[in-house]
Write an enzyme that holds these catalytic residues in place. Structure first.
Site, short mmCIF file in Angstrom:
data_model
loop_
_atom_site.label_atom_id
_atom_site.label_comp_id
_atom_site.label_asym_id
_atom_site.label_seq_id
_atom_site.Cartn_x
_atom_site.Cartn_y
_atom_site.Cartn_z
N ASP A 204 99.77 -34.07 7.09
CA ASP A 204 99.65 -32.62 6.86
C ASP A 204 100.53 -31.85 7.84
OD1 ASP A 204 98.95 -30.20 5.75
OD2 ASP A 204 96.89 -30.20 6.49
N ASN B 214 93.70 -25.98 8.84
CA ASN B 214 92.85 -25.95 7.65
C ASN B 214 92.95 -27.26 6.89
OD1 ASN B 214 91.24 -25.14 5.57
ND2 ASN B 214 92.74 -23.74 4.65
N ARG C 244 108.68 -27.00 3.77
CA ARG C 244 108.90 -25.55 3.79
C ARG C 244 110.13 -25.06 3.03
NH1 ARG C 244 103.83 -24.85 4.83
NH2 ARG C 244 103.19 -24.79 7.00
N HIS D 237 104.64 -30.83 4.74
CA HIS D 237 105.16 -29.52 4.33
C HIS D 237 106.57 -29.37 4.89
CE1 HIS D 237 101.31 -28.09 2.72
NE2 HIS D 237 100.76 -28.74 3.73
N HIS E 104 101.64 -36.41 2.68
CA HIS E 104 101.30 -34.99 2.83
C HIS E 104 102.15 -34.33 3.91
CE1 HIS E 104 97.71 -32.01 2.55
NE2 HIS E 104 98.78 -31.38 3.01
ZN LIG Z 1 95.67 -28.69 2.62
#
Ligand SMILES: [Zn+2]
Length: 432
Positions: free
Chosen positions: A307, A280, A64, A62, A60
């Site tokens: 994350d 989040n 971008r 990001h 997980h």
């Molecule tokens: Zn998420």
């Protein structure tokens, strides 16, 4: 002399063993393990006191790119990953454009190969544009050069139960998995942080545990009904862990991850309104943290996933209610896990290898990663010094963004080296 790079790592302790040994990396693979190895022409790395783990795998991340290169690029994100000991990352689909077609996932996959710091496995969106209304072309993404197996609308929840059912049914044909960001949208409208004493004190809208737990319970039931693989992203509450434990006791095809920040930090940090702690799902209570640690230790939660969510300064250095959700995490993940899980006696290093490499690779259908170190294993490994003096985390890493919630905190340990296909991407704690 050999005609290709080979490395002899001496005096190392392989996670799960007590004895010091040597590891020979040759031709991109582990070709030997034993105390008296020798290999003419091999470069020598003195690894006394270091632990060798199979290269870490993040389910997980990001990255971008495309679209938000001001926050991160594949180049900078994978550099951060390598410095954190990762040899493979799954790149989430909430880019701009969204990774909901073969074209975009192949673009991300190619950028990953060009960057070379670690392998990049694109995640495909479940729904077109992450809009939650129509299934994306899951089959063409699976058949593309990127060979997508994990699908997620992460950042958003697949809230429609019928669409979730259809997605689970669809990916069954090619052994895919749906990774759910469990957040009931109606129960979290305007939500800013964990619903509890702290949200009441600060006068900000709360994000209740039930908004996560309700979706997880529903999706475990759907996964069982369809007989297809569900993965639950960033589990953040004690109740969620309990539901997953129940689903697993039934033998249902459910896996789950927890982030380093949810293993260490609590919502009390919101007290100063510093948006670096806005994420989040939100940071929860100390009781949740304790239960998440227990669930990771007993295997209810399968793995740690970062994350990693980089944001430019202007998105975070603003009022709490205006700030973006998310924190960086690749460069600190292993150190946080040492502090939260190893130094507390909850997990040994074999357990860390399992939760941060073996299981995430298996869940992500990533062949060639997450293989325990032994003769014939791929040459992906992380050398870590758990006895390095604790140092204060600073926000200046390889990531393009600076939004680490661990800045100013003392963490133990140091990633000394990372090897990808037998070649170092990181040596002496620095990119090669
Ligand atoms: Zn998420």
């Amino acid at each position: 002399m050999t005609d290709h790079e080979s490395w002899l790592i001496r005096g190392v302790t392989i996670a799960g063993s007590d004895a010091r040994t040597s590891i020979l990396l040759d031709g991109g693979a582990v070709t030997g393990i034993g105390p008296d190895l020798d290999h003419p022409g091999a470069r020598i790395l003195d690894a006394d006191g270091l632990i060798a783990l199979p290269g870490l795998v993040d389910l997980h991340t990001h990255l971008r790119e495309p679209g938000r290169e001001d926050a991160e690029t594949v180049q900078t994100g994978t550099a951060a990953a390598a410095l954190g000991g990762f040899t493979a990352v799954h790149a989430m689909a909430n880019t701009d454009p969204v990774a909901d077609t073969a074209g975009v996932v192949e673009q991300v996959w190619r950028l990953g190969r060009a960057a070379g710091h670690c392998d990049v496995q694109p995640v495909g969106a479940v729904t077109v544009g992450l809009n939650g209304t129509r299934l994306a072309e899951l089959g063409t993404m699976a058949d593309s050069a990127a060979r997508v197996r994990v699908f997620s609308d992460d950042g958003r929840c697949v809230a429609d139960p019928l669409l979730m059912r259809r997605a689970l049914e669809y990916v069954k044909a090619f052994d895919g998995v749906i990774a759910q960001h469990a957040q009931d949208p109606r129960l979290t409208e305007g939500a800013q942080l964990n619903e509890g004493e702290m949200s009441a004190r600060l006068g900000l809208a709360g994000w209740p545990a039930v908004a996560e737990e309700g979706i997880i319970a529903r999706d475990c039931l759907l996964a069982a009904h369809v007989g297809s693989a569900l993965h639950i992203c960033h589990v953040s509450t004690a109740g969620s862990a309990e539901i997953i434990r129940w689903a697993k006791s039934k033998g249902w095809p459910v896996t789950a991850e927890v982030t380093p920040h949810h293993l260490l930090l609590t919502d009390e940090l919101a007290d100063g309104y510093d948006p670096v702690f806005k994420v989040n799902p939100p940071l929860r209570t100390a009781d949740d943290v304790a239960e998440l640690r227990r669930a990771l230790a007993d295997g209810t939660i399968d793995c740690v996933a970062t994350d990693h969510a980089p944001h430019p300064v202007e998105a975070k250095e603003t009022e709490w209610s205006e700030a973006a959700f998310g924190m960086t995490g690749l460069e600190t993940a292993l150190r946080v896990v040492q502090r939260a899980m190893v130094d507390t006696g909850l997990l040994d290093w074999a357990g860390v290898a399992d939760r941060m490499s073996v299981r995430p690779a298996r869940i992500g259908r990533l062949t060639g990663h997450g293989v325990p170190l032994g003769p014939g294993a791929p040459g992906h490994l992380t050398l870590y010094d758990p006895a390095a003096p604790a140092t204060v985390v600073t926000p200046d890493g390889a990531s393009k963004s600076r939004n680490t919630p661990f800045a100013g905190l003392e963490l133990p340990g140091r990633v000394v080296a990372t090897f990808l296909r037998g070649v170092p991407t990181v040596l002496d704690g620095k990119l090669t």
